[in-house]
Structure formats: C-alpha cells, structure tokens
Design an enzyme around this catalytic site. Structure first.
Site, PDB file in Angstrom:
ATOM      1  N   ASP A   1      19.320 -10.876 -11.885  1.00 31.01           N
ATOM      2  CA  ASP A   1      18.435 -11.601 -12.801  1.00 31.01           C
ATOM      3  C   ASP A   1      18.850 -13.065 -12.912  1.00 31.01           C
ATOM      4  O   ASP A   1      18.182 -13.862 -13.542  1.00 31.01           O
ATOM      5  CB  ASP A   1      18.489 -10.935 -14.195  1.00 31.01           C
TER       6      ASP A   1
ATOM      7  N   GLU B   1      18.267 -21.892  -9.757  1.00 34.29           N
ATOM      8  CA  GLU B   1      17.027 -21.294 -10.263  1.00 34.29           C
ATOM      9  C   GLU B   1      15.956 -22.371 -10.392  1.00 34.29           C
ATOM     10  O   GLU B   1      16.274 -23.487 -10.788  1.00 34.29           O
ATOM     11  CB  GLU B   1      17.297 -20.635 -11.619  1.00 34.29           C
TER      12      GLU B   1
ATOM     13  N   HIS C   1      15.299 -14.334 -14.154  1.00 39.37           N
ATOM     14  CA  HIS C   1      16.048 -14.631 -15.384  1.00 39.37           C
ATOM     15  C   HIS C   1      15.290 -14.146 -16.636  1.00 39.37           C
ATOM     16  O   HIS C   1      15.000 -14.928 -17.545  1.00 39.37           O
ATOM     17  CB  HIS C   1      16.368 -16.126 -15.489  1.00 39.37           C
TER      18      HIS C   1
HETATM   19  P1  NAD Z   1      30.396 -12.466 -24.767  1.00 37.36           P
HETATM   20  O1  NAD Z   1      31.144 -13.724 -24.915  1.00 37.36           O
HETATM   21  O2  NAD Z   1      30.209 -11.587 -25.963  1.00 37.36           O
HETATM   22  O3  NAD Z   1      31.069 -11.566 -23.624  1.00 37.36           O
HETATM   23  C1  NAD Z   1      31.644 -12.077 -22.463  1.00 37.36           C
HETATM   24  C2  NAD Z   1      32.909 -11.285 -22.202  1.00 37.36           C
HETATM   25  O4  NAD Z   1      33.449 -11.685 -20.929  1.00 37.36           O
HETATM   26  C3  NAD Z   1      34.000 -11.525 -23.248  1.00 37.36           C
HETATM   27  O5  NAD Z   1      34.444 -10.302 -23.795  1.00 37.36           O
HETATM   28  C4  NAD Z   1      35.127 -12.213 -22.453  1.00 37.36           C
HETATM   29  O6  NAD Z   1      36.427 -11.870 -22.916  1.00 37.36           O
HETATM   30  C5  NAD Z   1      34.864 -11.658 -21.064  1.00 37.36           C
HETATM   31  N1  NAD Z   1      35.489 -12.430 -19.989  1.00 37.36           N
HETATM   32  C6  NAD Z   1      35.720 -13.778 -19.944  1.00 37.36           C
HETATM   33  N2  NAD Z   1      36.329 -14.078 -18.786  1.00 37.36           N
HETATM   34  C7  NAD Z   1      36.482 -12.920 -18.103  1.00 37.36           C
HETATM   35  C8  NAD Z   1      37.025 -12.597 -16.837  1.00 37.36           C
HETATM   36  N3  NAD Z   1      37.575 -13.526 -16.034  1.00 37.36           N
HETATM   37  N4  NAD Z   1      36.995 -11.310 -16.444  1.00 37.36           N
HETATM   38  C9  NAD Z   1      36.454 -10.335 -17.228  1.00 37.36           C
HETATM   39  N5  NAD Z   1      35.936 -10.595 -18.447  1.00 37.36           N
HETATM   40  C10 NAD Z   1      35.951 -11.871 -18.863  1.00 37.36           C
HETATM   41  O7  NAD Z   1      28.997 -12.853 -24.138  1.00 37.36           O
HETATM   42  P2  NAD Z   1      27.674 -11.958 -24.103  1.00 37.36           P
HETATM   43  O8  NAD Z   1      26.802 -12.298 -25.245  1.00 37.36           O
HETATM   44  O9  NAD Z   1      28.052 -10.548 -23.857  1.00 37.36           O
HETATM   45  O10 NAD Z   1      26.984 -12.566 -22.804  1.00 37.36           O
HETATM   46  C11 NAD Z   1      27.569 -12.392 -21.521  1.00 37.36           C
HETATM   47  C12 NAD Z   1      26.874 -13.268 -20.513  1.00 37.36           C
HETATM   48  O11 NAD Z   1      25.541 -12.789 -20.301  1.00 37.36           O
HETATM   49  C13 NAD Z   1      26.635 -14.705 -20.986  1.00 37.36           C
HETATM   50  O12 NAD Z   1      27.739 -15.526 -20.774  1.00 37.36           O
HETATM   51  C14 NAD Z   1      25.470 -15.151 -20.159  1.00 37.36           C
HETATM   52  O13 NAD Z   1      25.986 -15.734 -18.984  1.00 37.36           O
HETATM   53  C15 NAD Z   1      24.776 -13.847 -19.817  1.00 37.36           C
HETATM   54  N6  NAD Z   1      23.412 -13.785 -20.374  1.00 37.36           N
HETATM   55  C16 NAD Z   1      22.386 -13.621 -19.511  1.00 37.36           C
HETATM   56  C17 NAD Z   1      21.089 -13.568 -19.990  1.00 37.36           C
HETATM   57  C18 NAD Z   1      19.942 -13.378 -19.051  1.00 37.36           C
HETATM   58  O14 NAD Z   1      18.843 -13.777 -19.384  1.00 37.36           O
HETATM   59  N7  NAD Z   1      20.120 -12.775 -17.898  1.00 37.36           N
HETATM   60  C19 NAD Z   1      20.840 -13.701 -21.363  1.00 37.36           C
HETATM   61  C20 NAD Z   1      21.929 -13.824 -22.223  1.00 37.36           C
HETATM   62  C21 NAD Z   1      23.216 -13.873 -21.713  1.00 37.36           C
END
Ligand code: NAD
Length: 293
Positions: free
Chosen positions: A246, A251, A268
């Site tokens: 996604d 993009e 996305h």
């Molecule tokens: P979050 O901050 O709650 O979770 C991210 C997790 O990744 C954290 O627990 C962090 O400790 C962990 N992390 C950081 N570095 C790491 C590494 N090297 N290895 C393993 N884990 C690691 O964020 P979230 O709200 O869960 O969102 C996650 C991601 O989803 C966002 O950063 C964004 O990129 C993506 N997202 C995508 C969409 C979409 O439309 N596709 C929408 C919202 C968010």
C-alpha cells in the site's frame, strides 16, 4: 489566523476550522497562499522540506493529518520555531483492517479472480489459495497498528510473533523475537514500522533469503522499508509467493511491480475510510483549537 489545508480535510472539520480563522483549502498556488499563512495542515502529499519552509515566514504550526512525519523536515521546522503535530491514533483501525483485507485477498487470490472473471475466465484450479488459520504472522513494528493487526489476526486463528526492539508496549498475544527468528518462522510477514535509518530496506535481498520459501509479505506502512528491486526479483522467482503493498518509495507508483500477478497493490489507502478521515478531522480541529488557545 490563516489556515491552509494543502492536501484536503474532511468536510465537517473544514467547516469547524472556518470558525477559527480564514481557511484556504486545496490551494492552486500553495506557495503564494503560504506567504501569510499561520497554520498549515498536510497529509502525505505536501513535502515540507527546508526549502519549502524557507518560504513560510508566518507559519507557526504544521498539523500532519495522519501518522508518518517523514514528509516534514522536523529539524528545519524546529529551527524556524514551527510546532509540528500529527494525529497518531486516528487511522490505526483503518490501517489494521486494510492489512487484514489485503492479507486475505492475497492468500486467496481474490483480486486476480475478480480480474479474470471480468475477462470471462473461470480459473478455479489456477487460483487455489492458502488459509491463514494456524499460520504464523510475523509483525515487524508492534506499535499501535502492528499490535492491532496482531490482535485481530490472533482472533482469526493465527500465531503471532513480533519484532520490535524496546521501547515497546508488550502485548500478551505477541511472542517477541529477534528479526532473524521472525524471518525464519513467519509464513506471512507484515511491516508496521515508520521509515527510519534502522528500518530503511529492513526487507531486502538478505532478509528475504532468511525467510521461508513461499513467504508472503505485506507493506502497508511506508515506502523505503522494503527494497523494491529485491522484492520484485523475489516475487518473480517465487521465493516470495506474493506481496501486498500500500506504500511505495515514490508515489504515485509506476514501475515493474505491475508486471507480476503475485504483487497486489493499493494506492496508499491505509487511512482512506470515512471513519478514519472523520476521526483525523476532529483531531486536527482539536490540535488547532488548543494551539490558538
Ligand atoms: P507506532 O509508532 O505506534 O508504531 C511503530 C512501531 O515500530 C513502534 O512500536 C516502534 O518501537 C517500532 N520500531 C521502530 N523502529 C523499529 C525497528 N527498527 N524495528 C522494529 N520495530 C521498530 O506507529 P503506528 O501508528 O503503528 O504506525 C506505523 C506506521 O504505519 C507509520 O509509521 C506509518 O509509516 C504507517 N502508516 C501507514 C498508513 C497507510 O496509509 N498505509 C497509515 C498510517 C500509518
């Protein structure tokens, strides 16, 4: 107070913002509108780079309507005294549901079946799939979204393993393991990490080589966490049975993934639900109200 919403916002939120100041939504000439703007609301499309911020002399607040802040130069914003906020929890459920939808669609070949039927094909044998019950889901990044995906997948009968070095909020339905162990054991790998130096190409040729033959991979998180060339080659060879994506390095996406039947893509759409957009809109209004005081 002049508020510019550069990438659009839910209608109800726009109406509320109008009671707080003059609002310019989806401006045709963003640069000229920003010359006297105080607050800027963006999604992922607008790239608030250092150069971009050098042309915003009156800007005091940037609100990212969504989670990822990788389209904003946080250092440059800090230097200019611009506060940056986001709406982290508002899209969690929408992204988790898309992840599950993409996973089921991928393992059962639903998009291919639909395209085939529209061409008059009845490809029952070719499109036989795999079940997720009893399979091991490896979650890379067990924060808000990753954990919720784990909780929902557990309810569907999957075994959940996760890689997320501390700090993290531990969940009793996730068995936390090192990355190599996750790669070795997972039948399906799903990424839910932000794009950071430590997550750049976390899925690359070397990581894929350590995974099971026929592994499935999902990236509903961020472009750049998966090396797209390496994934293409692995999907082509069959090492990776299929991938669902996604998010892309550039993009809108245009590239070789479109050649392969075992790569399923969405543009996305993670946060693109009516409910998530309403929650994001409400959160943006709340942040701006707090800021204005
Ligand atoms: P979050 O901050 O709650 O979770 C991210 C997790 O990744 C954290 O627990 C962090 O400790 C962990 N992390 C950081 N570095 C790491 C590494 N090297 N290895 C393993 N884990 C690691 O964020 P979230 O709200 O869960 O969102 C996650 C991601 O989803 C966002 O950063 C964004 O990129 C993506 N997202 C995508 C969409 C979409 O439309 N596709 C929408 C919202 C968010």
């Amino acid at each position: 107070m002049k508020i510019v919403t550069a990438d659009g916002l839910a209608d109800d939120a726009l109406e509320e913002l109008k009671s707080l100041g003059s609002v310019v939504n989806l401006p045709e000439n963003l640069e000229s509108e920003l010359a006297d703007a105080n607050i800027l609301v963006v999604r992922s499309k607008t790239k608030a780079t250092k150069e971009f911020l050098s042309k915003t002399p009156n800007l005091k607040l940037i609100v990212r309507a969504g989670v990822g802040l990788d389209n904003i130069d946080l250092e440059a914003a800090k230097e200019k005294g611009i506060e940056v906020r986001n709406t982290p929890g508002a899209s969690t459920n929408a992204v988790a549901e898309l992840t599950l939808g993409a996973m089921l669609a991928m393992v059962r070949n639903i998009p291919l079946a639909n395209c085939g039927m529209k061409k008059g094909l009845w490809e029952k044998k070719k499109l036989a799939g795999t079940e997720i019950e009893g399979k091991t889901l490896g979650i890379i990044g067990c924060g808000r979204i990753g954990s919720l995906v784990g909780k929902k997948a557990k309810a569907l009968g999957m075994k959940i393993i996760g890689y997320n070095p501390p700090p993290r909020v531990d969940q009793d339905f996730i068995e936390y393991v090192e990355l190599d162990e996750l790669l070795k054991r997972a039948d399906i790998i799903t990424l839910h990490v932000p794009l950071l130096p430590s997550t750049k190409y976390i899925i690359n040729k070397e990581a894929i080589a350590k995974a099971k033959d026929g592994v499935y991979i999902l990236n509903i998180a961020r472009g750049g966490t998966v090396n797209e060339e390496d994934l293409y080659e692995a999907c082509k060879s069959g090492k990776v049975r299929a991938a669902a994506l996604d998010a892309f390095e550039k993009e809108p996406y245009s590239g070789r993934f479109t050649e392969l039947d075992n790569i399923f893509m969405t543009p996305h759409l993670g946060a693109s639900t009516k409910e998530a957009q309403e929650r994001i809109g409400k959160e943006v209004v709340k942040i701006i109200k707090e800021f204005i005081g």
